[in-house]
Design a protein around this motif. Structure first.
Motif, mmCIF file in Angstrom:
data_model
loop_
_atom_site.group_PDB
_atom_site.id
_atom_site.type_symbol
_atom_site.label_atom_id
_atom_site.label_comp_id
_atom_site.label_asym_id
_atom_site.label_seq_id
_atom_site.Cartn_x
_atom_site.Cartn_y
_atom_site.Cartn_z
ATOM 1 N N THR A 73 0.805 -1.226 0.000
ATOM 2 C CA THR A 73 0.000 0.000 0.000
ATOM 3 C C THR A 73 0.838 1.277 0.000
ATOM 4 O O THR A 73 0.328 2.347 -0.310
ATOM 5 C CB THR A 73 -0.959 0.022 1.205
ATOM 6 O OG1 THR A 73 -0.207 -0.118 2.412
ATOM 7 C CG2 THR A 73 -1.990 -1.070 1.088
ATOM 8 N N GLU A 75 2.936 1.945 -2.133
ATOM 9 C CA GLU A 75 3.025 2.292 -3.557
ATOM 10 C C GLU A 75 1.659 2.607 -4.182
ATOM 11 O O GLU A 75 1.551 2.696 -5.401
ATOM 12 C CB GLU A 75 3.672 1.144 -4.329
ATOM 13 C CG GLU A 75 5.095 0.866 -3.930
ATOM 14 C CD GLU A 75 5.688 -0.259 -4.752
ATOM 15 O OE1 GLU A 75 6.562 0.036 -5.588
ATOM 16 O OE2 GLU A 75 5.238 -1.412 -4.571
ATOM 17 N N ASN A 76 0.626 2.778 -3.380
ATOM 18 C CA ASN A 76 -0.717 3.035 -3.900
ATOM 19 C C ASN A 76 -0.757 4.169 -4.922
ATOM 20 O O ASN A 76 -1.274 4.003 -6.018
ATOM 21 C CB ASN A 76 -1.682 3.362 -2.760
ATOM 22 C CG ASN A 76 -2.407 2.146 -2.235
ATOM 23 O OD1 ASN A 76 -2.307 1.060 -2.787
ATOM 24 N ND2 ASN A 76 -3.132 2.326 -1.153
ATOM 25 N N GLU A 77 -0.246 5.326 -4.540
ATOM 26 C CA GLU A 77 -0.395 6.509 -5.394
ATOM 27 C C GLU A 77 0.311 6.369 -6.749
ATOM 28 O O GLU A 77 -0.324 6.545 -7.789
ATOM 29 C CB GLU A 77 0.091 7.755 -4.653
ATOM 30 C CG GLU A 77 -0.174 9.030 -5.430
ATOM 31 C CD GLU A 77 0.244 10.274 -4.655
ATOM 32 O OE1 GLU A 77 0.223 11.344 -5.270
ATOM 33 O OE2 GLU A 77 0.576 10.170 -3.458
ATOM 34 N N PRO A 78 1.620 6.040 -6.797
ATOM 35 C CA PRO A 78 2.262 5.951 -8.116
ATOM 36 C C PRO A 78 1.705 4.820 -8.984
ATOM 37 O O PRO A 78 1.564 4.984 -10.201
ATOM 38 C CB PRO A 78 3.743 5.737 -7.795
ATOM 39 C CG PRO A 78 3.799 5.263 -6.391
ATOM 40 C CD PRO A 78 2.589 5.812 -5.708
ATOM 41 N N ARG A 80 -1.369 3.577 -8.873
ATOM 42 C CA ARG A 80 -2.712 3.963 -9.331
ATOM 43 C C ARG A 80 -2.613 4.902 -10.523
ATOM 44 O O ARG A 80 -3.313 4.747 -11.517
ATOM 45 C CB ARG A 80 -3.476 4.630 -8.180
ATOM 46 C CG ARG A 80 -4.908 4.970 -8.529
ATOM 47 C CD ARG A 80 -5.637 5.535 -7.295
ATOM 48 N NE ARG A 80 -7.063 5.533 -7.489
ATOM 49 C CZ ARG A 80 -7.729 6.488 -8.136
ATOM 50 N NH1 ARG A 80 -7.078 7.522 -8.624
ATOM 51 N NH2 ARG A 80 -9.036 6.422 -8.273
ATOM 52 N N HIS A 81 -1.710 5.882 -10.448
ATOM 53 C CA HIS A 81 -1.520 6.801 -11.569
ATOM 54 C C HIS A 81 -1.045 6.069 -12.818
ATOM 55 O O HIS A 81 -1.493 6.358 -13.933
ATOM 56 C CB HIS A 81 -0.541 7.918 -11.203
ATOM 57 C CG HIS A 81 -1.087 8.900 -10.230
ATOM 58 N ND1 HIS A 81 -2.235 9.621 -10.450
ATOM 59 C CD2 HIS A 81 -0.644 9.288 -9.008
ATOM 60 C CE1 HIS A 81 -2.482 10.408 -9.420
ATOM 61 N NE2 HIS A 81 -1.527 10.226 -8.519
ATOM 62 N N ARG A 82 -0.159 5.118 -12.635
ATOM 63 C CA ARG A 82 0.356 4.325 -13.777
ATOM 64 C C ARG A 82 -0.777 3.546 -14.440
ATOM 65 O O ARG A 82 -0.883 3.493 -15.659
ATOM 66 C CB ARG A 82 1.441 3.378 -13.281
ATOM 67 C CG ARG A 82 1.880 2.319 -14.251
ATOM 68 C CD ARG A 82 2.996 2.788 -15.158
ATOM 69 N NE ARG A 82 3.497 1.660 -15.923
ATOM 70 C CZ ARG A 82 3.206 1.446 -17.199
ATOM 71 N NH1 ARG A 82 2.440 2.271 -17.851
ATOM 72 N NH2 ARG A 82 3.706 0.403 -17.829
ATOM 73 N N GLU A 117 -11.450 3.513 -5.625
ATOM 74 C CA GLU A 117 -11.301 4.800 -4.960
ATOM 75 C C GLU A 117 -11.831 4.636 -3.546
ATOM 76 O O GLU A 117 -12.430 3.621 -3.218
ATOM 77 C CB GLU A 117 -12.072 5.871 -5.718
ATOM 78 C CG GLU A 117 -13.495 5.469 -5.996
ATOM 79 C CD GLU A 117 -14.165 6.358 -7.028
ATOM 80 O OE1 GLU A 117 -15.306 6.711 -6.778
ATOM 81 O OE2 GLU A 117 -13.548 6.675 -8.033
ATOM 82 N N ILE A 120 -7.675 5.509 1.162
ATOM 83 C CA ILE A 120 -6.347 5.534 0.536
ATOM 84 C C ILE A 120 -5.356 4.588 1.216
ATOM 85 O O ILE A 120 -4.263 4.366 0.699
ATOM 86 C CB ILE A 120 -5.767 6.960 0.504
ATOM 87 C CG1 ILE A 120 -5.571 7.495 1.934
ATOM 88 C CG2 ILE A 120 -6.655 7.881 -0.315
ATOM 89 C CD1 ILE A 120 -4.818 8.800 1.996
ATOM 90 N N TYR A 121 -5.719 4.013 2.345
ATOM 91 C CA TYR A 121 -4.832 3.104 3.061
ATOM 92 C C TYR A 121 -5.081 1.641 2.706
ATOM 93 O O TYR A 121 -4.326 0.777 3.107
ATOM 94 C CB TYR A 121 -4.956 3.325 4.571
ATOM 95 C CG TYR A 121 -4.590 4.737 4.960
ATOM 96 C CD1 TYR A 121 -3.269 5.165 4.895
ATOM 97 C CD2 TYR A 121 -5.561 5.643 5.341
ATOM 98 C CE1 TYR A 121 -2.926 6.470 5.209
ATOM 99 C CE2 TYR A 121 -5.232 6.951 5.662
ATOM 100 C CZ TYR A 121 -3.909 7.359 5.592
ATOM 101 O OH TYR A 121 -3.580 8.653 5.898
ATOM 102 N N VAL A 124 -5.014 -0.466 -3.695
ATOM 103 C CA VAL A 124 -5.725 -0.077 -4.906
ATOM 104 C C VAL A 124 -6.024 -1.332 -5.717
ATOM 105 O O VAL A 124 -5.163 -2.205 -5.882
ATOM 106 C CB VAL A 124 -4.880 0.912 -5.740
ATOM 107 C CG1 VAL A 124 -5.501 1.159 -7.100
ATOM 108 C CG2 VAL A 124 -4.700 2.210 -4.992
#
Length: 169
Positions: A73, A75-78, A80-82, A117, A120-121, A124
């Motif tokens: 988790t 690495e969730n943000e990068p 998810r964007h990828r 969505e 955020i914890y 994804v």
């Protein structure tokens, strides 16, 4: 037995996305439609006999769905964007699947994509569906060309009247 399950998606512009249980993990219910092939058989009643005659027999298109989640988790943000950047509706993709020691591929148009969505914890989750108009899973050595067009006359038998007493061989 090979227990590695991985999927490599290749978009029509050549960019790729790898799901190999390192950054992204495929859960036990993450694959759907990869073992399914549905046949449509058409029949017509016989005019001068009992029963029916087969008029066509064809394989229908297949929806293949893959669901996968982030392994870590942090690495969730990068990640998810990828995923959002890579999976675009209406684009064509080639899906290469490595499953139980076999590597096969199919291709289709992305008909559905969903990126989770909310909290955020939590990991994804991404789910996409390919509409495969050609329903078969193809071998990796199938290069998709007629062998006779690549190597002239190599795809056809050679006929000779010489050594067999005048009969074609």
């Amino acid at each position: 037995m090979d227990k590695v399950v991985s999927i490599k998606m290749v978009r029509e512009d050549g960019k790729s996305f790898l799901i190999n249980n390192k950054s992204w993990m495929i859960p036990s219910d993450g694959l759907s439609g990869f073992g399914d092939v549905n046949s449509s058989i058409g029949t017509e009643g016989l005019l001068y006999d009992d029963g029916e005659a087969e008029t066509y027999n064809r394989i229908d298109s297949v929806d293949r769905t893959v669901k996968f989640t982030v392994a870590n988790t942090v690495e969730n943000e990068p990640l998810r964007h990828r995923a959002i950047e890579f999976f675009n509706a209406k684009r064509s993709y080639k899906c290469i699947i490595h499953y139980m020691g076999l590597e096969r591929w199919c291709e289709g148009k992305l008909s559905k994509v969903a990126v989770s969505e909310g909290n955020i914890y939590k990991p994804v989750t991404v789910q996409f569906t390919l509409k495969c108009l050609k329903p078969y899973l193809y071998s990796m050595d199938n290069f998709g060309k007629d062998i006779a067009s690549v190597m002239p006359l190599e795809g056809f038998p050679f006929h000779s009247y010489e050594g067999w007493g005048g009969h074609p061989t």
